[in-house]
Design a protein around this motif. Structure first.
Motif, short mmCIF file in Angstrom:
data_model
loop_
_atom_site.label_atom_id
_atom_site.label_comp_id
_atom_site.label_asym_id
_atom_site.label_seq_id
_atom_site.Cartn_x
_atom_site.Cartn_y
_atom_site.Cartn_z
N UNK A 1 1.52 24.02 8.75
CA UNK A 1 2.09 24.65 9.77
C UNK A 1 2.20 24.14 10.85
N UNK A 2 2.98 23.87 11.58
CA UNK A 2 2.32 23.70 12.82
C UNK A 2 3.44 23.14 13.68
N UNK A 3 2.65 22.97 14.81
CA UNK A 3 4.15 22.44 16.25
C UNK A 3 4.43 23.42 16.64
N UNK A 4 4.95 24.89 16.75
CA UNK A 4 5.99 25.75 17.60
C UNK A 4 6.72 25.26 18.88
N UNK A 5 7.79 25.10 18.57
CA UNK A 5 9.00 25.30 19.98
C UNK A 5 9.83 25.73 19.93
N UNK A 6 10.28 26.29 20.50
CA UNK A 6 11.18 27.40 20.82
C UNK A 6 12.57 26.95 21.52
N UNK A 7 13.38 27.21 20.83
CA UNK A 7 15.30 27.29 21.18
C UNK A 7 15.67 27.66 22.76
N UNK A 8 16.12 27.03 23.49
CA UNK A 8 16.47 27.61 24.91
C UNK A 8 16.74 28.40 24.70
N UNK A 15 11.92 25.64 15.99
CA UNK A 15 11.62 23.72 15.62
C UNK A 15 10.25 24.23 15.19
N UNK A 16 9.60 23.52 14.34
CA UNK A 16 7.91 23.69 13.71
C UNK A 16 7.97 21.99 12.46
N UNK A 17 6.59 21.92 13.10
CA UNK A 17 6.51 20.89 11.64
C UNK A 17 5.57 21.45 10.81
N UNK A 18 6.55 21.14 9.64
CA UNK A 18 5.99 21.30 8.27
C UNK A 18 5.85 20.38 6.98
N UNK A 19 4.68 20.89 6.32
CA UNK A 19 4.97 20.34 4.99
C UNK A 19 5.10 20.44 3.53
N UNK A 20 6.01 21.80 3.83
CA UNK A 20 5.83 22.27 2.60
C UNK A 20 6.52 21.62 1.35
#
Length: 433
Positions: free
Chosen positions: A248-255, A261-266
């Motif tokens: 669960x990584x690299x969170x990025x907010x939408x404007x 947005x996230x990086x997930x490997x679920x």
């Protein structure tokens, strides 16, 4: 140590709590080519009986000097030190080749209160360009200095300043054999007034400001797995957003602040997903056997850029917000990663490897020109100032993690260091605060 492309998951115990002020980052100007607007900033007059709690004109001079847009003149060359407009002799300032002049004063205005006045003049037109006054308590005097800097910057460049903003970053201190203390810090844009909003015995990473400037998303490692939290800076309240199986990584907010947005490997492979914060609905954007990570939204929210090794090496790709029309953007070099958009959406900042060294670069999205801005070997985590004129990033100074900034033309660089801790993972706030 350069952040590895593949995110490693480790055990962690997070202690989310309000912490007292922490050590101030020490700023050092490492490169300056003074070709900006010559400006004379006269020390503000002071009407108090004891030393002022804050020298506001010093804050203004430091802000403008490190912006790369101004050449602040040496005060030793000043023939006079006017406080009021009637004291200004323009020929004195033309003689030292000043194009702009700043004067002002600070005076007590009741118990714990201060009146700050300033004026900005065009020396050659002999005309006032701006003049404001503020009545504040002592704790706000630095903020007033940054606000004055923003007014001057915009009047003389036509662009908004970004001095009255904040930065977030991660520090790591040694706490004994094989032990460290990690903190998520928030400070003014010049490193002053730092506060710790999270303290952890294990790594923290990837702070990301919400568009409202009030919340920060970040990755922590609780219960032996990575999780994504969002935390209110003012009241310290936090909320768990992602604790899926795997990364669960690299969170990025939408404007618009409604999606993350996230990086997930679920589902096994690291891919990019978008989480709707109201409905908690998760949408998968990429589905590739490669590692897709480090998403960043375009300012209009219609597209995202991200890092992927689907070509065999990490490169920058762009896709629509629904995951369609994936397009590779970088072809120079064998490593380009950690992209994020400038405020106008016309360029990216990223990390580019050149001859084995990791530098900060910009990519012009119109002609795909890649411009390397730094020459230090281990630069990472670039983040634009909200006006797009400076880039803050992490680097190493004498073997220790530090922050640094560079103007987008590469002419001005400076470092922000802590003597007692590594500093990593900067994120520059939006204007709202």
């Amino acid at each position: 140590m350069m952040k590895k492309f593949r995110v490693l998951i480790s055990m962690a115990l997070l202690l989310a709590c309000s912490m007292p002020a922490h050590a101030i980052l020490t700023l050092e100007l490492t490169k300056s080519e003074e070709s900006g607007i010559p400006i004379a900033i006269v020390p503000f007059g002071w009407a108090g009986l004891t030393a002022p709690p804050q020298v506001v004109s010093d804050v203004v001079e430091a802000d403008l000097g490190r912006s790369g847009r101004f050449a602040t003149l040496d005060r030793k060359e000043f023939a006079s030190r006017p406080i009021e407009e009637r004291e200004v002799v323009y020929k004195d300032w033309r003689f030292v080749k000043a194009e702009a002049l700043v004067i002002g004063s600070v005076a007590p205005a009741g118990p714990g209160r201060y009146l700050v006045r300033f004026q900005l003049f065009d020396v050659f037109k002999q005309k006032e360009l701006a003049g404001l006054q503020y009545t504040v308590n002592a704790s706000m005097l630095r903020t007033v200095g940054h606000q004055i800097s923003d007014v001057i910057y915009e009047k003389l460049t036509g662009e908004p300043g970004a001095f009255n903003t904040r930065i977030a970053y991660i520090t790591r201190e040694n706490a004994g054999p094989k032990k460290s203390i990690y903190r998520l810090q928030v400070a003014d844009s010049d490193g002053y007034n730092p506060i710790s909003i999270v303290r952890s015995a294990e790594p923290l990473m990837s702070p990301a400001w919400a568009p409202d400037g009030e919340r920060i998303a970040y990755v922590s490692f609780e219960d032996k797995r990575s999780k994504v939290y969002v935390q209110n800076v003012a009241n310290q309240r936090r909320e768990l957003l992602a604790e899926f199986k795997g990364i669960n990584s690299a969170p990025a907010w939408s404007p618009d602040g409604r999606r993350l947005a996230l990086q997930l490997s679920k589902e096994g492979n690291p891919d990019i997903f978008v989480l709707d914060l109201a409905t908690r609905q998760l949408t998968r954007l990429t589905n590739d056997p490669a590692i897709d990570t480090e998403p960043s939204w375009s300012p209009d929210g219609r597209q995202l850029v991200f890092t992927s090794d689907r070509s065999g090496r990490p490169q920058i790709y762009r896709m629509n917000a629904d995951g369609r029309q994936v397009q590779r953007l970088t072809f120079d070099g064998d490593y380009n990663a950690r992209p994020s958009y400038a405020v106008d959406g016309r360029s990216l900042t990223l990390v580019s490897r050149v001859q084995g060294k990791f530098h900060i670069a910009t990519l012009n999205l119109d002609d795909r020109t890649l411009q390397v801005l730094t020459d230090t070997p281990l630069d990472e985590s670039p983040t634009f100032a909200p006006n797009g004129r400076m880039i803050l990033y992490a680097t190493e100074v004498r073997g220790q993690g530090a922050l640094a900034s560079v103007s987008i033309d590469g002419r001005v660089r400076q470092t922000f260091r802590l003597e007692t801790a590594d500093v990593r993972e900067p994120a520059w706030s939006p204007y709202n605060r």
